[in-house]
Design a protein around this motif. Structure first.
Motif, PDB file in Angstrom:
ATOM      1  N   SER A   1       0.825  -1.202   0.000  1.00  0.00           N
ATOM      2  CA  SER A   1       0.000   0.000   0.000  1.00  0.00           C
ATOM      3  C   SER A   1       0.869   1.266   0.000  1.00  0.00           C
TER       4      SER A   1
ATOM      5  N   SER B   1      -1.399   2.934  -8.024  1.00  0.00           N
ATOM      6  CA  SER B   1      -2.540   3.659  -8.601  1.00  0.00           C
ATOM      7  C   SER B   1      -2.099   4.964  -9.238  1.00  0.00           C
ATOM      8  N   THR B   2      -1.075   5.572  -8.677  1.00  0.00           N
ATOM      9  CA  THR B   2      -0.590   6.825  -9.255  1.00  0.00           C
ATOM     10  C   THR B   2      -0.029   6.568 -10.657  1.00  0.00           C
TER      11      THR B   2
HETATM   12  N1  LIG Z   1      -3.554  13.418  -4.352  1.00  0.00           N
HETATM   13  C1  LIG Z   1      -2.512  13.101  -3.586  1.00  0.00           C
HETATM   14  N2  LIG Z   1      -1.900  14.043  -2.819  1.00  0.00           N
HETATM   15  C2  LIG Z   1      -0.826  13.727  -2.049  1.00  0.00           C
HETATM   16  N3  LIG Z   1      -0.285  12.509  -1.976  1.00  0.00           N
HETATM   17  C3  LIG Z   1      -0.855  11.528  -2.706  1.00  0.00           C
HETATM   18  C4  LIG Z   1      -1.997  11.764  -3.538  1.00  0.00           C
HETATM   19  N4  LIG Z   1      -2.346  10.600  -4.137  1.00  0.00           N
HETATM   20  C5  LIG Z   1      -1.469   9.674  -3.684  1.00  0.00           C
HETATM   21  N5  LIG Z   1      -0.575  10.224  -2.836  1.00  0.00           N
HETATM   22  C6  LIG Z   1       0.532   9.542  -2.178  1.00  0.00           C
HETATM   23  O1  LIG Z   1       1.286   8.887  -3.153  1.00  0.00           O
HETATM   24  C7  LIG Z   1       1.742   7.623  -2.695  1.00  0.00           C
HETATM   25  C8  LIG Z   1       1.322   6.544  -3.662  1.00  0.00           C
HETATM   26  O2  LIG Z   1      -0.091   6.381  -3.614  1.00  0.00           O
HETATM   27  P1  LIG Z   1      -0.887   5.331  -4.517  1.00  0.00           P
HETATM   28  O3  LIG Z   1      -2.321   5.547  -4.291  1.00  0.00           O
HETATM   29  O4  LIG Z   1      -0.375   5.421  -5.912  1.00  0.00           O
HETATM   30  O5  LIG Z   1      -0.409   3.972  -3.873  1.00  0.00           O
HETATM   31  P2  LIG Z   1      -0.895   2.478  -4.229  1.00  0.00           P
HETATM   32  O6  LIG Z   1       0.351   1.703  -4.508  1.00  0.00           O
HETATM   33  O7  LIG Z   1      -1.963   2.506  -5.264  1.00  0.00           O
HETATM   34  O8  LIG Z   1      -1.468   1.997  -2.818  1.00  0.00           O
HETATM   35  P3  LIG Z   1      -2.744   1.051  -2.480  1.00  0.00           P
HETATM   36  O9  LIG Z   1      -2.233  -0.360  -2.598  1.00  0.00           O
HETATM   37  O10 LIG Z   1      -3.025   1.408  -1.057  1.00  0.00           O
HETATM   38  O11 LIG Z   1      -3.838   1.393  -3.430  1.00  0.00           O
HETATM   39  C9  LIG Z   1       1.182   7.457  -1.291  1.00  0.00           C
HETATM   40  O12 LIG Z   1       2.173   7.795  -0.364  1.00  0.00           O
HETATM   41  C10 LIG Z   1       0.056   8.442  -1.244  1.00  0.00           C
HETATM   42  O13 LIG Z   1      -0.131   8.912   0.065  1.00  0.00           O
END
Ligand SMILES: Nc1ncnc2c1ncn2[C@@H]1O[C@H](COP(=O)(O)OP(=O)(O)OP(=O)(O)O)[C@@H](O)[C@H]1O
Ligand SMILES: Nc1ncnc2c1ncn2[C@@H]1O[C@H](COP(=O)(O)OP(=O)(O)OP(=O)(O)O)[C@@H](O)[C@H]1O
Ligand SMILES: [Mg+2]
Ligand SMILES: [Mg+2]
Lengths: 332, 335
Positions: free
Chosen positions: A52, A57-58
């Motif tokens: 996580s 997702s980013t």
């Molecule tokens: N809009 C935003 N503003 C600030 N930080 C963000 C934003 N969106 C995501 N982040 C940060 O970017 C990082 C990556 O987030 P992301 O959602 O891409 O992770 P993920 O791998 O998809 O996690 P998960 O498995 O929980 O879905 C995290 O530290 C998150 O807090």
């Protein structure tokens, strides 16, 4: 060699970290995605895994330009998405669709299933008028294993697995080439997960779809993917063909991750050893300057806190790992 | 109490009055738990796992109607007053839930929350309670207990909060710890740590554990014995190896065939269970699994199969055709 369907080069996304409700000031930068590159060929499934917050997702949202990347290139069929106009981007979205984890949150509860599924096809002008739209909806629903008669009902009348099928039908309606699947089945029961996995496989072989499959459940990824990419704190730490990644993982993080996944086999499970992963993931605001995994790594050396290891070839078929001490290990 | 099981649940049934009619959440659940044993309860969403745990511990809401027995050392918990049950919950049964934030007080320091439990349920004084709470934090792997005890729950990560919940569950040296999906919200690496911690600490305290989950992987390494639930009933139970290697109920077999495995090069196709789980308001007649069952015969929609031992099978299963399932399965559920 033909052009890959999708090519991502040196993608970066930095989110400003703000404080204060009225006078917002930026107090730092979150390096959510930091220099990610990969290619995806037609008909292929790339699994994207990591814990996580590692940036999965980013990456997905940047590829679709649902958010603007801070740097890097995204080429879709060779065309640079980041420099194309809004209207061109709208047209291109037809070929790239996303399915989210929570079909409930992503399906407008006031629209009927028929309206939801027809919307993308109508928007992109693929069908005209109610008759054609209705026909398309029926085809799509049957394609994902639902009855065409469900078109008149509302999303809340369906179970989680059925709603996920509706989400997939909607994504398919614009005849995409690329489906980004962001944890599409994580919330479902295993028996329903298996149904959806089979559906995704059938759709890929029938329609030649290409998948970017995001999941934190590594056994789902092993089942569905051709290639796998492991992320840690915004970076790709390892990428390989599926079997190479699971059978001889090279990066200490991949090894620790694989060792933590339980196997539904009591005898095997009794013999397994876990690689300890002390501490927690560091913050992506001011991440470590050298190897990002150094603070938790069981192989850490002094040099790891001084040098940033590049993602380098470590084996056949473009198996790459970002570790100065990459070495295969058998864990399963 | 000599000789008997630690906990004996018999014919436990629970229904809820709702706008849509009576929700039949549990329809006769029976199992036993021996001292120090690790029991896994597995089943899909809505099968009644949490209602079982809540019924035993007196935590069901007031619209619930419960019948049956749940005897702890021979004494029926279902007949106990609310006040007495509160003591049982602190002192003899500790609990760990999926979402620790719902159970922790957000405006109270971690250390004080553990002390409070100790003060309420033992005759320790303030100093002793404080000493014990630091010891517990240390035992569950919270770094620098002295400092952590002074912090508030929101500063802790999900995994750390779950460690605190385990400390609270163990605070009064209970005989049983019930953990309901304690790791569902956590990453797999944290999950592994929490499950290992639960196993180690409960062993050290001599507590039996009931671990509730839908993950057959977790239970494979954790449980001594498994109870499989479907639509508010136990459909099969047995020691862990017999459930995984010799399943005798078509539902268990279906579950095992549905799981993807990280240790296997791809099998051609998964064999999912068809259809969806039934609504507890409108349960199918006879065996509730019959509409999804590949072995179904006319009798299956007419009579509820009892959970019983049948010839040639080493553990009880609630299926009219358990013998056929056990022989037909051809050993391919798990190699
Ligand atoms: N809009 C935003 N503003 C600030 N930080 C963000 C934003 N969106 C995501 N982040 C940060 O970017 C990082 C990556 O987030 P992301 O959602 O891409 O992770 P993920 O791998 O998809 O996690 P998960 O498995 O929980 O879905 C995290 O530290 C998150 O807090
Ligand atoms: N307070 C309540 N009122 C009405 N129905 C309820 C109540 N609590 C539970 N139920 C119903 O009882 C059934 C069993 O629920 P339970 O929470 O035990 O399932 P579970 O096996 O724990 O599932 P999950 O894996 O999703 O946690 C479900 O159909 C649920 O909707
Ligand atoms: Mg995500
Ligand atoms: Mg539950």
């Amino acid at each position: 060699m033909s052009t890959p369907l999708l090519e991502v080069r040196h993608l970066k996304k930095i989110f400003p970290v703000t404080r204060g409700a009225i006078l917002r000031r930026t107090v730092g930068q979150a390096h959510a995605v930091d220099d990610v590159s990969f290619t995806l060929d037609r008909g292929e499934t790339l699994g994207l895994v990591g814990e996580s917050g590692c940036g999965k997702s980013t990456v997905a949202r940047c590829v679709l330009r649902l958010i603007e990347p801070s740097a890097g290139k995204v080429l879709f069929r060779g065309e640079d998405l980041l420099s194309c106009s809004r209207s061109r981007m709208r047209d291109l979205r037809r070929y790239m669709q996303i399915v989210f984890q929570d079909p409930y949150g992503s399906l407008n509860p006031r629209m009927t299933v028929g309206q939801l599924v027809a919307e993308p096809a109508l928007f992109h002008g693929l069908v005209k008028g109610r008759r054609e739209a209705g026909q398309r909806v029926g085809e799509m629903l049957e394609r994902v294993g639902l009855s065409a008669s469900y078109a008149r009902r509302y999303p809340h009348e369906f179970s989680g697995g059925q709603r996920q099928r509706i989400g997939i039908a909607r994504a398919l309606a614009s005849e995409p080439d690329l489906l980004i699947l962001d944890e599409p089945i994580s919330a479902l029961d295993v028996s329903i997960q298996a149904q959806i996995l089979n559906l995704l496989e059938d759709l890929q072989s029938d329609l030649g779809l290409t998948y970017l499959f995001i999941a934190h459940d590594l056994s789902l990824v092993r089942h569905l993917s051709h290639r796998v990419m492991v992320m840690y704190l915004g970076r790709v730490v390892e990428t390989a063909d599926r079997d190479a990644l699971f059978e001889s993982p090279m990066h200490p993080y991949t090894q620790a991750l694989l060792s933590a996944v339980p196997v539904a086999d009591p005898r095997k499970e009794r013999l397994r050893k876990r690689i300890p992963l002390p501490g927690t993931v560091p913050s992506c605001v001011d991440p470590p300057v050298a190897c990002r995994f150094a603070s938790r790594c069981f192989k850490v050396q002094k040099v790891c806190t001084e040098q940033d290891p590049p993602l380098e070839p470590v084996g056949e078929n473009d198996h790459r790992a970002a570790c100065l001490f990459a070495e295969p290990a058998r864990l399963l | 109490m000599a000789g008997g099981p630690l906990l004996e649940v018999r014919d436990l049934a629970a229904g809820f009055d709702s706008r849509h009619g009576l929700v039949k959440a549990l329809n006769g659940v029976s199992f036993v738990l021996e001292p120090g044993e690790r029991l896994g309860i597995v089943g899909e969403s809505g099968s009644g796992k949490s209602v079982t745990a809540h019924a035993i511990t007196g935590l069901l809401p007031s619209n619930a109607r419960v019948t049956g027995e749940a005897r702890l050392d021979g004494v029926d918990l279902l007949q106990m007053s609310k006040r007495k049950m509160r003591h049982v919950r602190g002192e003899r049964i500790g609990m760990v839930f999926q979402n620790p934030l719902h159970c922790l007080n957000p405006s109270m320091k971690i250390g004080a929350q553990i002390e409070e439990v100790i003060l309420a349920h033992t005759d320790a004084d303030k100093r002793e309670a404080s000493r014990r709470s630091l010891e517990l934090l240390d035992q569950v792997g919270i770094p620098s207990p002295d400092r952590s005890a002074q912090e508030y729950p929101h500063l802790f990560s999900g995994g750390m909060r779950q460690r605190v919940m385990i400390a609270i569950a163990l605070a009064c040296k209970p005989q049983i710890v019930i953990a309901d999906e304690p790791t569902t919200a956590l990453d797999v690496t944290i999950q592994a740590q929490i499950i290992d911690l639960l196993a180690e600490t409960c062993k050290a305290y001599g507590a039996a554990v009931i671990l509730i989950t839908h993950d057959l992987g977790i239970l494979a390494g954790f449980a001594d014995r498994i109870v499989v639930m479907y639509a508010g009933r136990v459909v099969e139970q047995g020691d862990v190896d017999s459930i995984y290697y010799r399943p005798a109920h078509p539902y268990t077999l279906g579950l095992l065939r549905s799981v993807t495995r990280i240790d296997e090069a791809r099998r051609d196709r998964l064999v999912p269970i068809t259809g969806n789980p039934p609504s507890p308001v409108l349960l199918p007649s006879g065996c509730a699994f019959h509409p999804r069952c590949p072995y179904t015969q006319p009798v299956c929609s007419e009579r509820v199969p009892p959970l019983e031992l049948k010839g040639g099978i080493d553990h009880p299963a609630a299926c009219h055709f358990a013998e056929e399932v056990a022989t037909h399965r051809a050993g391919d559920a798990v190699q």
